[in-house]
Motif scaffolding. Sequence first.
Motif, mmCIF file in Angstrom:
data_model
loop_
_atom_site.group_PDB
_atom_site.id
_atom_site.type_symbol
_atom_site.label_atom_id
_atom_site.label_comp_id
_atom_site.label_asym_id
_atom_site.label_seq_id
_atom_site.Cartn_x
_atom_site.Cartn_y
_atom_site.Cartn_z
ATOM 1 N N ALA A 27 0.822 -1.207 0.000
ATOM 2 C CA ALA A 27 0.000 0.000 0.000
ATOM 3 C C ALA A 27 0.857 1.260 0.000
ATOM 4 O O ALA A 27 0.436 2.305 -0.514
ATOM 5 C CB ALA A 27 -0.935 0.006 1.204
ATOM 6 N N THR A 31 5.053 3.778 -7.231
ATOM 7 C CA THR A 31 4.728 3.275 -8.571
ATOM 8 C C THR A 31 5.957 2.680 -9.225
ATOM 9 O O THR A 31 5.889 1.623 -9.870
ATOM 10 C CB THR A 31 4.168 4.419 -9.442
ATOM 11 O OG1 THR A 31 3.003 4.953 -8.817
ATOM 12 C CG2 THR A 31 3.822 3.934 -10.835
ATOM 13 N N ASP A 98 -1.015 4.294 -12.482
ATOM 14 C CA ASP A 98 -1.205 3.747 -11.143
ATOM 15 C C ASP A 98 -2.396 4.449 -10.491
ATOM 16 O O ASP A 98 -2.372 5.663 -10.299
ATOM 17 C CB ASP A 98 0.063 3.978 -10.309
ATOM 18 C CG ASP A 98 0.015 3.280 -8.965
ATOM 19 O OD1 ASP A 98 -1.077 2.835 -8.545
ATOM 20 O OD2 ASP A 98 1.076 3.173 -8.319
ATOM 21 N N VAL A 100 -3.449 4.123 -7.405
ATOM 22 C CA VAL A 100 -3.311 4.294 -5.960
ATOM 23 C C VAL A 100 -2.815 5.693 -5.619
ATOM 24 O O VAL A 100 -1.823 6.175 -6.183
ATOM 25 C CB VAL A 100 -2.366 3.232 -5.372
ATOM 26 C CG1 VAL A 100 -2.201 3.438 -3.859
ATOM 27 C CG2 VAL A 100 -2.899 1.828 -5.653
ATOM 28 N N ARG A 119 -7.898 7.367 -3.836
ATOM 29 C CA ARG A 119 -8.058 5.964 -4.219
ATOM 30 C C ARG A 119 -7.002 5.115 -3.514
ATOM 31 O O ARG A 119 -5.824 5.458 -3.501
ATOM 32 C CB ARG A 119 -7.935 5.831 -5.746
ATOM 33 C CG ARG A 119 -8.387 4.479 -6.259
ATOM 34 C CD ARG A 119 -8.744 4.547 -7.721
ATOM 35 N NE ARG A 119 -9.995 5.283 -7.930
ATOM 36 C CZ ARG A 119 -11.198 4.791 -7.718
ATOM 37 N NH1 ARG A 119 -11.348 3.558 -7.276
ATOM 38 N NH2 ARG A 119 -12.261 5.523 -7.956
ATOM 39 N N MET A 120 -7.455 4.006 -2.944
ATOM 40 C CA MET A 120 -6.588 3.140 -2.139
ATOM 41 C C MET A 120 -6.803 1.671 -2.505
ATOM 42 O O MET A 120 -7.871 1.277 -2.985
ATOM 43 C CB MET A 120 -6.913 3.327 -0.643
ATOM 44 C CG MET A 120 -6.657 4.732 -0.124
ATOM 45 S SD MET A 120 -4.922 5.222 -0.248
ATOM 46 C CE MET A 120 -4.186 4.123 0.958
ATOM 47 N N PRO A 121 -5.803 0.802 -2.235
ATOM 48 C CA PRO A 121 -5.986 -0.637 -2.482
ATOM 49 C C PRO A 121 -7.072 -1.228 -1.591
ATOM 50 O O PRO A 121 -7.370 -0.703 -0.520
ATOM 51 C CB PRO A 121 -4.615 -1.238 -2.126
ATOM 52 C CG PRO A 121 -3.661 -0.094 -2.120
ATOM 53 C CD PRO A 121 -4.451 1.117 -1.737
ATOM 54 N N SER A 146 -2.168 -2.527 -8.490
ATOM 55 C CA SER A 146 -3.192 -1.806 -7.729
ATOM 56 C C SER A 146 -2.896 -1.784 -6.235
ATOM 57 O O SER A 146 -3.737 -1.345 -5.442
ATOM 58 C CB SER A 146 -4.572 -2.419 -7.989
ATOM 59 O OG SER A 146 -4.579 -3.795 -7.670
ATOM 60 N N GLY A 147 -1.709 -2.266 -5.845
ATOM 61 C CA GLY A 147 -1.275 -2.162 -4.454
ATOM 62 C C GLY A 147 -1.858 -3.193 -3.514
ATOM 63 O O GLY A 147 -1.814 -3.020 -2.294
ATOM 64 N N ASN A 148 -2.395 -4.287 -4.066
ATOM 65 C CA ASN A 148 -3.005 -5.330 -3.246
ATOM 66 C C ASN A 148 -2.108 -6.551 -3.135
ATOM 67 O O ASN A 148 -1.497 -6.967 -4.120
ATOM 68 C CB ASN A 148 -4.333 -5.781 -3.862
ATOM 69 C CG ASN A 148 -5.380 -4.707 -3.889
ATOM 70 O OD1 ASN A 148 -5.923 -4.327 -2.864
ATOM 71 N ND2 ASN A 148 -5.666 -4.182 -5.089
ATOM 72 N N THR A 409 -9.484 -1.232 -6.408
ATOM 73 C CA THR A 409 -9.239 -0.207 -5.393
ATOM 74 C C THR A 409 -10.574 0.305 -4.867
ATOM 75 O O THR A 409 -11.631 0.035 -5.421
ATOM 76 C CB THR A 409 -8.441 0.982 -5.970
ATOM 77 O OG1 THR A 409 -9.206 1.598 -7.012
ATOM 78 C CG2 THR A 409 -7.094 0.530 -6.511
#
Length: 423
Positions: A27, A31, A98, A100, A119-121, A146-148, A409
């Motif tokens: 998270a 990028t 990206d 996120v 916007r967040m994962p 997507s940071g997950n 996200t």
Amino acid sequence: MSETSLDLSKYMNCVGQQARAASRALARASTAAKNNALTAIAADLDNHRAQLISENSKDLEAGAAKGLDTALLDRLELTPARIDSMIEGLQQIATLPDPVGEITDLKYRPSGIQVGRMRMPLGVVGIIYESRPNVTADAAALCLKSGNACVLRGGSEAFHSNQAIAASVQRGLEQAGLPADAVQVIATTDRAAVGALITMPDYVDVIIPRGGKGLIERISSEARVPVIKHLDGICHIYIDDEADLEKALQVSFNAKTQRYGTCNTLETLLVAEGIAEAVLPELGGMLQEKGVEIRGCATTCRTLPNAVAATDEDWDTEYLAPILAIRVVKDLDEAIDHINRHSSQHTESIITENYTRARRFLREVDSSSVMVNASTRFADGFEYGLGAEIGISTDKFHARGPVGLEGLTSVKYIVLGDGQIRQ
């Protein structure tokens, strides 16, 4: 509980804990770090082609011994071209924006504060899928960008292939300075692992099943975490009596015959009675040449001698085969009523030159993708400009339609102030 069950429970809890810890690291990853990981994974897959094919051959041999049909073995095989495609997919995802950290809708309020959304994962994504081992790389790449963190459970028939791909993914993550546990492929073929994964709300934030209807129904009914899914792709096209005949023929023919086994393939064609005599004979001939069986209403059967009478079940069937249900309807109202009663809320299209009717169709048809003068086969993340997709959602909350990076996200409200206090 047996010792085996205890061991599986302990293993799955360990996987969940590692995924949760990795999700926090992802998270906050830049990028550049995520793109470096994607590039490193692509390079590692390229460097380990021989190993990938060797491990895949174990799955193919085991599948043949178990009597898997030719179509399933074909989906299971990792050819050089499919490895190329996996590598290209990773490289393409690295070039996508990206999502996120993106801030939108930032506005000043009368108090002087600014309110917006970031916007967040989602956190940890569990993905359960069958057959195709390339899904391992695709899912890992989309979740990573997507940071997950993700926990992947592929089909037992692709066990060796999935583990080999996972090894490349984890080496690439480590090379980029990201935790290898950000992508974990379940290292057991025990089906109880699926039951554990979908009932771990402390560690898993969302489940995405990719497979047959039976799998998705099971996941949907048993999961204790949110599920992003679609069960059926009963897609419709309505040919309006103010349609351009050539458009109607070409779009309908493409939507049915371009590929039979996809969820965005046309399954039911609705034709306004005012244009049926012009459309059906010509379209019927085109479909007959392609070997498509037509199951029609009484009017369709009178017009097309080769058609067989449709049953009530036909209007609710996703064929995934060269079979098309055709019904002649009175007008737009009857078409919309049919769609809203029988559709799986995947994709529907209207063919018309009447702007007012097109607008009504877009507004009143309640599906995840609604089109005007276009083939339902366009309902796809790549075709929509998402770069790639992790699946199609017919749900109404969170993600709907093709699920790309943004669909993986969520958003949170952010407030920027300068010492304001509420009076």
